[in-house]
Design an enzyme around this catalytic site. Sequence first.
Site, short mmCIF file in Angstrom:
data_model
loop_
_atom_site.label_atom_id
_atom_site.label_comp_id
_atom_site.label_asym_id
_atom_site.label_seq_id
_atom_site.Cartn_x
_atom_site.Cartn_y
_atom_site.Cartn_z
N LYS A 128 0.85 -1.21 0.00
CA LYS A 128 0.00 0.00 0.00
C LYS A 128 0.88 1.24 0.00
CE LYS A 128 -1.58 1.53 4.09
NZ LYS A 128 -1.27 2.92 4.46
N ASN A 129 1.93 1.25 0.82
CA ASN A 129 2.71 2.48 1.00
C ASN A 129 3.71 2.73 -0.12
OD1 ASN A 129 1.21 2.97 3.22
ND2 ASN A 129 2.78 2.41 4.71
N ARG B 130 -5.11 10.69 4.59
CA ARG B 130 -4.14 11.77 4.70
C ARG B 130 -2.99 11.62 3.70
NH1 ARG B 130 -0.16 11.88 7.16
NH2 ARG B 130 -0.56 13.91 8.08
N CYS C 154 -4.69 12.28 12.60
CA CYS C 154 -5.42 11.01 12.49
C CYS C 154 -5.32 10.36 13.86
CB CYS C 154 -4.83 10.15 11.38
SG CYS C 154 -3.38 9.28 11.87
N PRO D 120 1.83 16.32 11.43
CA PRO D 120 1.96 17.58 10.67
C PRO D 120 2.62 17.34 9.31
CG PRO D 120 3.63 17.42 12.39
CD PRO D 120 2.70 16.26 12.59
N LEU E 7 7.91 7.12 16.95
CA LEU E 7 7.50 7.95 15.81
C LEU E 7 6.20 8.69 16.00
CD1 LEU E 7 9.67 6.02 14.44
CD2 LEU E 7 8.63 6.77 12.34
N ARG F 137 -8.41 -0.53 4.96
CA ARG F 137 -7.61 0.51 4.31
C ARG F 137 -6.27 -0.06 3.82
NH1 ARG F 137 -7.15 6.02 7.33
NH2 ARG F 137 -5.87 6.22 5.48
C1 EPZ Z 1 4.34 6.93 6.37
O1 EPZ Z 1 3.55 7.94 6.96
C2 EPZ Z 1 3.44 5.70 6.27
N1 EPZ Z 1 2.29 6.01 5.41
C3 EPZ Z 1 2.97 5.29 7.66
O2 EPZ Z 1 2.22 4.09 7.51
C4 EPZ Z 1 4.19 5.00 8.52
O3 EPZ Z 1 3.77 4.68 9.83
C5 EPZ Z 1 5.10 6.24 8.55
O4 EPZ Z 1 5.46 6.62 7.21
C6 EPZ Z 1 6.39 5.98 9.33
O5 EPZ Z 1 7.07 4.92 8.76
C7 EPZ Z 1 2.47 6.03 4.08
O6 EPZ Z 1 3.55 5.79 3.57
C8 EPZ Z 1 1.26 6.32 3.25
P1 EPZ Z 1 6.31 10.38 8.34
P2 EPZ Z 1 4.07 9.48 6.94
O7 EPZ Z 1 6.13 11.64 7.59
O8 EPZ Z 1 4.88 9.72 5.74
C9 EPZ Z 1 6.71 13.64 11.75
C10 EPZ Z 1 0.43 2.63 7.82
O9 EPZ Z 1 0.06 2.04 8.84
N2 EPZ Z 1 6.54 14.62 10.67
O10 EPZ Z 1 7.48 9.51 8.00
O11 EPZ Z 1 2.89 10.34 7.19
C11 EPZ Z 1 5.46 12.81 11.98
O12 EPZ Z 1 4.57 13.47 12.86
C12 EPZ Z 1 0.83 4.08 7.90
O13 EPZ Z 1 0.52 2.10 6.69
C13 EPZ Z 1 6.62 15.99 10.99
O14 EPZ Z 1 6.81 16.37 12.15
O15 EPZ Z 1 5.01 9.50 8.21
C14 EPZ Z 1 6.01 11.53 12.57
O16 EPZ Z 1 6.23 11.74 13.96
C15 EPZ Z 1 0.58 4.68 9.28
N3 EPZ Z 1 6.45 16.90 9.99
C16 EPZ Z 1 7.36 11.37 11.88
O17 EPZ Z 1 7.70 12.67 11.35
C17 EPZ Z 1 6.24 16.52 8.69
O18 EPZ Z 1 6.12 17.41 7.82
C18 EPZ Z 1 7.36 10.37 10.74
O19 EPZ Z 1 6.30 10.73 9.89
C19 EPZ Z 1 6.18 15.14 8.38
C20 EPZ Z 1 6.34 14.21 9.39
#
Ligand code: EPZ
Length: 423
Positions: free
Chosen positions: A22-23, A92, A116, A122, A330, A400
Amino acid sequence: MDYLHIKGSSKLKGSIEISGAKNASLPLIAMSILAKNTVIIKNLPSVADIKTLLKLLTNLGAKCNFEDEHVAVDTSSINETKATYDIVKTMRASILVLGPLLTRFGHCEVSLPGGCAIGQRPIDLHLKALEQMGAEIDIRAGYIEARAPQGLHGCEIIFDKITVTGTANIVMAAALAHGETSIINAAREPEVVQLCEVLANSGVEIEGIGTAVLKIKGSDGKLLEIDEFEIIPDRIEAGTYLCAGAITNSELTINKAEPKHLDSVLAKLEEMGFCLTIEDKSITIHPIDKPIKPVKIVTQEYPAFPTDMQAQFMALATQAEGVSIIEERLFENRFMHVSELQRMGADISLNGHTATINGKSKLTGADVMATDLRASSALVLAALIAEGETDIHRIYHLDRGYDALEKKLKAVGAQVERLKEKA
Ligand code: EPZ
């Protein structure tokens, strides 16, 4: 609405085929916005999030046709660059169209994804990087309004935090930009690697694929010719089914997997005492005749232990003899499965971002509620070995990200039914 009805303590036996990730699918579908040709994507999983993103592209004017096992995405007919709230609020990861729309059309409006269940999530790093590349960005009435009438220009971007979709967004924005973009502290997840590889195969010069420093030479606005490609296997789905084999102490083979994407997960299963047979595209977990060992897990970015496997290992840890510790680094609220597991009899205590699991607990079936995608799968795992029957409600969360989960589990002996909630 559907719910899953599961009768516990059945052994599993046989093999499960893993679907496409999916990702990986989500950024690669968004990437089709960068193409001049119709993009053929094979091995897409049949899950709600993919359907949602394809619907979003269709709403923008693209043509998305499912044919057999693949989808054909033609974005040449896009005539709208506003990704509206009604769709974005349901997924999202829609934010992944921001970079491609902006770099191709010079303007777009994307609804703010909002938080979420698992956290505020963010997107400040996405926006800051695009502004560094020359975008003017305003937030108005819940929308990101982005403009780059002269196109985006390459620059050096240092991500304060490793962000998976942030890296994907900027890689795609950089692909059509003027000049070279460096991304420092880039995400190295296999899903990001595949996006880079497909772009590189389409003529985009990218250095450092798979490392934390990416250099992308932009095409100066020229659209890409993107050859058909196949989505990589879903490492989280594979890890989830390995945990199903582990928690039921069964002999279970996972086929069409990519073992090298699961190193940290396989290492933890072996640390807990499980024996694995690892082949090129399959992994077999074997039953053990001694207690499951407790484990210490800290979730971190790839290649360390993935946060998306945290809930599943917590369910498994309830069956270990001894005290397991799981630290979630995370996301700030990714322990919502704890209260549901406790209702089934698990002995888990929380202190901030750290969960302490005292095993081995005898779990009993109960009515439980899914709260987010991976929490749902943890409840399925617990239900497989709970005494009695479990009803898991709100499984739209599960749908999902898991392709035909109940069919795959039923085929290896689980007693699971998908039923309709009484009106
Ligand atoms: C991706 O989400 C995945 N989703 C998530 O999978 C996964 O848990 C996550 O990466 C971490 O591996 C998809 O790929 C569609 P991040 P993403 O941006 O990209 C902070 C699932 O179950 N952050 O890597 O949204 C954020 O809050 C889902 O399949 C900022 O602060 O995650 C988090 O603490 C859930 N500012 C950390 O970074 C930003 O602008 C990692 O988030 C972006 C992120």
